[in-house]
Scaffold this motif. Structure first.
Motif, mmCIF file in Angstrom:
data_model
loop_
_atom_site.group_PDB
_atom_site.id
_atom_site.type_symbol
_atom_site.label_atom_id
_atom_site.label_comp_id
_atom_site.label_asym_id
_atom_site.label_seq_id
_atom_site.Cartn_x
_atom_site.Cartn_y
_atom_site.Cartn_z
ATOM 1 N N TYR A 210 18.994 14.657 -3.706
ATOM 2 C CA TYR A 210 18.985 14.766 -2.251
ATOM 3 C C TYR A 210 18.952 13.375 -1.644
ATOM 4 N N PRO A 338 6.697 21.055 -2.744
ATOM 5 C CA PRO A 338 6.996 20.140 -1.641
ATOM 6 C C PRO A 338 8.516 19.968 -1.525
ATOM 7 N N PHE A 339 9.026 19.898 -0.308
ATOM 8 C CA PHE A 339 10.471 19.861 -0.036
ATOM 9 C C PHE A 339 11.153 21.163 -0.475
ATOM 10 N N ASN A 364 6.203 19.072 3.403
ATOM 11 C CA ASN A 364 7.649 18.981 3.683
ATOM 12 C C ASN A 364 8.323 20.345 3.498
ATOM 13 N N PHE B 120 10.061 14.741 -8.499
ATOM 14 C CA PHE B 120 10.286 14.558 -7.066
ATOM 15 C C PHE B 120 11.075 13.285 -6.790
ATOM 16 N N PHE B 125 13.065 13.380 -3.439
ATOM 17 C CA PHE B 125 11.926 13.811 -2.615
ATOM 18 C C PHE B 125 10.763 12.830 -2.800
ATOM 19 N N ALA B 127 8.904 11.051 -1.073
ATOM 20 C CA ALA B 127 7.690 11.079 -0.246
ATOM 21 C C ALA B 127 6.620 11.987 -0.848
ATOM 22 N N ARG B 128 7.017 12.836 -1.783
ATOM 23 C CA ARG B 128 6.045 13.724 -2.431
ATOM 24 C C ARG B 128 5.965 13.468 -3.933
#
Lengths: 433, 433
Positions: A210, A338-339, A364, B120, B125, B127-128
Motif C-alpha cells: 500500500y 490495524p489498517f 486506522n 505492517f 502500514f 504507522a502501525r
C-alpha cells in the motif's frame, strides 16, 4: 378470509396481505385493496413468492419506530399484471425496460425503488436513488401480499429473461432461487466486494505494498517491497451466519477462488448453534473448488483466539459485519487488523456507534456502511447464483438457505419463531391456502 | 541555561529541550541529559530543525492524559552523531539503512518509529509497525531538543540523499522544506490519496460505474453505463486549513491535475479567518497548472450552501477531514454524498463518534480513519514537495506554510499563541540563542 382463486380476487378488488401493526410484535393477515397504478412509471406485480428477511425483524421489534399499519416484506418475485402510461409512450433515452417490459413478464424486484435515471443510479449507487423507497414501509406497501405496486418500475424491476440472457440463457432458475436476488445474495456479495476492492486489502491481492496498488501521482519512483507468502495469506471474518451472512460467506469464497495468486482463511462467526450448524452444512455441501478447509465456523469467544493464532496477533485483513448491532461492530473492531476494513451491511439502528475517535484513529480503521445497491450488484450476484446452485438451488435440506415455504396464514406464528432464531429463511406463497 | 556552542554541550552531556509538564498548558525549556544509544538499532540525531505541530496541542491541552514530564515534538531533521552496533555488523536482509547510514548523514524522521521488518511495514502500514512509538510522548522523548534517540533507526530514518536520489538528485531542498516530510505533507497527501483511491470515488476517475472499476468475479457480464460529464465532475471538501489541511489541499490539487479525464471542484473550509486568508494566498501563489479557479475557500456555513449549489443537493464525493474533532466529522457527514468517502486524518480523542448506526447506514458512508504511514507515503510526498516548491519552499511570506523559526526560549509563549490560532506553523532552531 378464506383463500380464493385469483380471478375472483381480482374481480373483488381485494387481496390478502401480511400486515404489521405498531408498535411491535403484531403481525396480522388482512384483506386489503389490490393496488392500482398511480404514476405513469408504475407497474403492478402479482407476487408468486415473497421472502421474510432478518431486517423485517427491525420493524417487528419496534426498532424502526413505524407509526402506521403497513404491508410487510421487501423481497418478491412475480409476474407483471399492469403497466403505466410510460410503458406505452415514446421512451427513448429511458431505461430499456420502459420499452421492453410486457404484461405477463416474470420479474424480480430489488428491495428498494431506483429510477435508473439519476446520478446515483448511473454511478451504481442505486440504493440511494433520489426516488429511493423501501418496500415494506408505511410509504410503500411491501411484497408479502398478492399484488404489489412498483414505482419507477422501468428502473426498478429486473426481467428474469434479461438476467438469464446475461448468461446466455444457460440455465433456468426456480423462483425460490431468483428471490435471493431481491436482497440477500446481492447484499452478501456487496459485503464481500467492499472488502476485496478496498485498497488496504486489494494491495495483498496485487502483491504490492500500500498505497502503490492504486492511483498514485505521475513520476513517483517506488521500489516495490517484496511481500512474503505469509504477508499475502489474507484473513477474513464473517460475523453473523443468518441467510445474508451465509450469502456473504459463499460470495466471498467464490470471489477468492477467482484470485489464484493468494491463499486465504475465513472464520465464520455466530453465537447461535443452529446457524453455525447450517453454515457448516452449506460448506460441506459445496461441490466445486471452494477450499472449505480454509473456513472455520466458530462461536464468538473461539473466533478471537482463532484469529490471534492464525495471524500471530495481527488480526483480520477485513471483517464482513452482517448483523447490524453494536456487539457485532465491536467484535469486528476487536478482530480486525490495524489498517483493516470493516464492511458493514447490517441494518444499524438508533444507538450511537460504539467507538471513540481515539479508537478509530489508533487502529486506522476503514469502515464501509450501508445498504446494498442491488441494481448495481445484480450481474455479480446473478453470476454467483448460477454458479452456486449447490448452495442456492434447494429448499428445506440441511444445507439449504431456504428453510420452508408457507402460506400467509402461518405468518404471525413464523414471525415469532424467526424472531427467536427458531427457523432459517422463510418464503411465503401468497396463493397457498 | 545560557546558550552554548555545540561542542561544549556534548562535553557536558547536557542539552536543552522543550518539555511538557502535565496536566496541561505548561511548557518549559529545560536542561536534560543528551540521549545515549540504548539498543543496537538506535541512532542519535543532532537536531537542526524541529517542528511544532497541531497535534502537539492535544497534549498541551491535556487531552492525551499524559502523566509524566516529557520532551515534546515529533517533527525533526538533523544529522546522525552516533549509531548502534547493528550498523556495524552483518545486516544482510535488513533495511538497507543498516548498511549504508553513516555518522554525519543528514536525515529526516517520520513522526513514528517503524522497523521496516514486520508485516505492517512491508505492507505499507508503517504507522502501525509492531515496534511503533510516537516521538514526543512519555515513552519516547521528542524532537524539540538538541539531540534525539531514534529507535529502529535503520527502518525509521530517511536519508536525505536517498530522498533526492529517488528524483535523480534533481534538486537540493532546504531543511525548512524537508521537515515537512516528517509529518504534515505525507499526512496531507495520505488524506487525498485515501479519497482518490477509494472505489466509490475512483469509479468516477475510471469513467465506470461502481463497482465495475475494481475487482469483480470472472465471467460477470456488464454493460457499461454511460456517465455524463456532470456525473464525472468530482466535488471535494477539505475541512481544516491549518498547515496539514493546506498540505492536504495542495496534494489533492496536485493529484487531480494528473487526471486529465475529469473536472473537479474543491471547497476548502475553515472557520478561522486568518487560516482562510493563508489558504487563499497559497492558492494565489501556486505557479503552475493547478486550476485554482476550481477552488473556493469558505467558512463553515457558506460551505454547505456552496456544496448544495455545486452538486444540486447531491453532496461531495469525498471530504478530507483534517481537524480531529466531532464538529469537523459532523460537517463532513453533512456535506458528503450518499456512498461518499470521509478521509479523516485528524487526531481524534476520547469522545464517542457523533453518529448513530442509522446515520451511517442511511447515508452509505465510507470512513477512513487514522495515522499516516509516513514511510509508505514518502515517495509520493517527496514528489509533491519537489514539484510544489512554490508552496513549500518559503518561510515567513504571506503564502508560506512556515510562519517563522524561533529559538527554544520562545517555546512557552509560542505554544500559547499557536494554541489560540495566533500563528501558523512554527519551527524551532535548537541552536539559536
Amino acid at each position: 378470509m378464506a383463500t380464493q382463486d385469483m380471478s375472483s380476487e381480482v374481480r373483488s378488488g381485494e387481496q390478502r396481505a401480511v400486515r404489521f401493526h405498531p408498535p411491535s410484535f403484531d403481525i396480522r393477515v388482512e384483506t386489503v385493496p389490490i393496488p392500482q397504478l398511480i404514476e405513469p412509471d408504475d407497474a403492478i406485480v402479482k407476487v408468486t413468492l415473497a421472502g421474510l428477511c432478518g431486517s423485517d425483524l427491525h420493524v417487528y421489534r419496534g426498532h424502526e419506530e413505524v407509526d402506521a399499519v403497513m404491508t410487510s416484506g421487501h423481497e418478491f418475485v412475480g409476474e407483471v399484471t399492469a403497466l403505466g402510461e410510460s410503458f406505452k409512450s415514446d421512451v427513448s433515452g429511458r431505461p430499456s425496460l420502459y420499452s421492453t417490459l410486457q404484461v405477463g413478464d416474470k420479474v424480480v424486484s430489488p428491495f428498494t425503488v431506483s429510477c435508473g435515471e439519476c446520478h446515483f443510479c448511473r454511478m451504481g449507487f442505486s440504493a440511494r436513488c433520489v426516488h429511493s423507497a423501501l418496500f415494506g414501509t408505511p410509504d410503500l406497501p411491501g411484497g408479502q401480499a398478492q399484488y404489489v405496486r412498483v414505482p419507477k418500475a422501468g428502473g426498478t424491476l429486473l426481467k428474469i429473461e434479461d438476467i438469464t440472457s446475461l448468461f446466455h440463457g444457460q440455465t433456468q432458475l426456480a423462483d425460490t432461487s431468483l428471490i435471493l436476488l431481491a436482497d440477500i445474495l446481492p447484499t452478501g456479495a456487496f459485503a464481500a466486494l467492499q472488502a476485496l476492492q478496498h485498497p488496504k486489502v486489494s494491495a495483498l491481492i496485487h502483491n504490492t505494498s500500500y498505497p502503490y496498488n492504486g492511483f498514485v501521482p505521475k513520476h513517483v519512483p517506488f521500489d516495490t517491497v517484496q511481500l512474503t507468502a505469509s504477508d499475502r495469506t489474507i484473513t477474513f471474518a464473517v460475523i453473523g451466519l443468518g441467510p445474508v451472512g451465509i450469502c456473504a460467506l459463499v460470495s466471498l469464497l467464490d470471489m477468492l477462488e477467482d484470485i489464484s495468486t493468494i491463499t486465504y482463511r475465513v472464520v465464520a462467526i455466530d453465537p447461535n448453534v443452529s446457524r453455525r450448524e447450517k453454515c457448516q452444512s452449506v460448506l460441506t455441501s459445496m461441490e466445486s473448488d471452494v477450499k472449505s478447509a480454509h473456513v472455520v465456523v466458530a462461536d464468538i469467544d473461539e473466533s478471537e483466539n482463532i484469529v490471534k493464532d492464525w495471524t500471530g496477533g495481527v488480526g483480520c485483513d477485513a471483517v464482513l459485519e452482517v448483523v447490524g448491532n453494536n456487539s457485532a461492530l465491536t467484535l469486528a473492531y476487536d478482530i480486525v487488523r490495524p489498517f483493516g476494513v470493516i464492511s458493514s451491511v447490517g441494518v444499524h439502528q438508533g444507538p450511537p456507534l460504539p467507538f471513540t475517535g481515539r479508537d478509530v484513529y489508533n487502529k486506522n480503521v476503514s469502515f464501509e456502511f450501508g445498504r446494498c445497491p442491488v441494481r448495481a450488484i445484480l450481474p455479480i450476484a446473478a453470476a454467483i447464483l448460477l454458479k452456486r446452485q449447490d448452495v442456492f438451488g434447494g429448499v428445506g435440506g440441511s444445507a439449504s438457505l431456504i428453510d420452508k415455504i408457507l402460506g400467509f396464514d402461518e405468518a404471525p406464528e413464523i414471525y415469532k419463531v424467526f424472531n427467536e432464531g427458531g427457523c432459517g429463511k422463510i418464503l411465503f406463497d401468497p396463493w397457498r391456502s
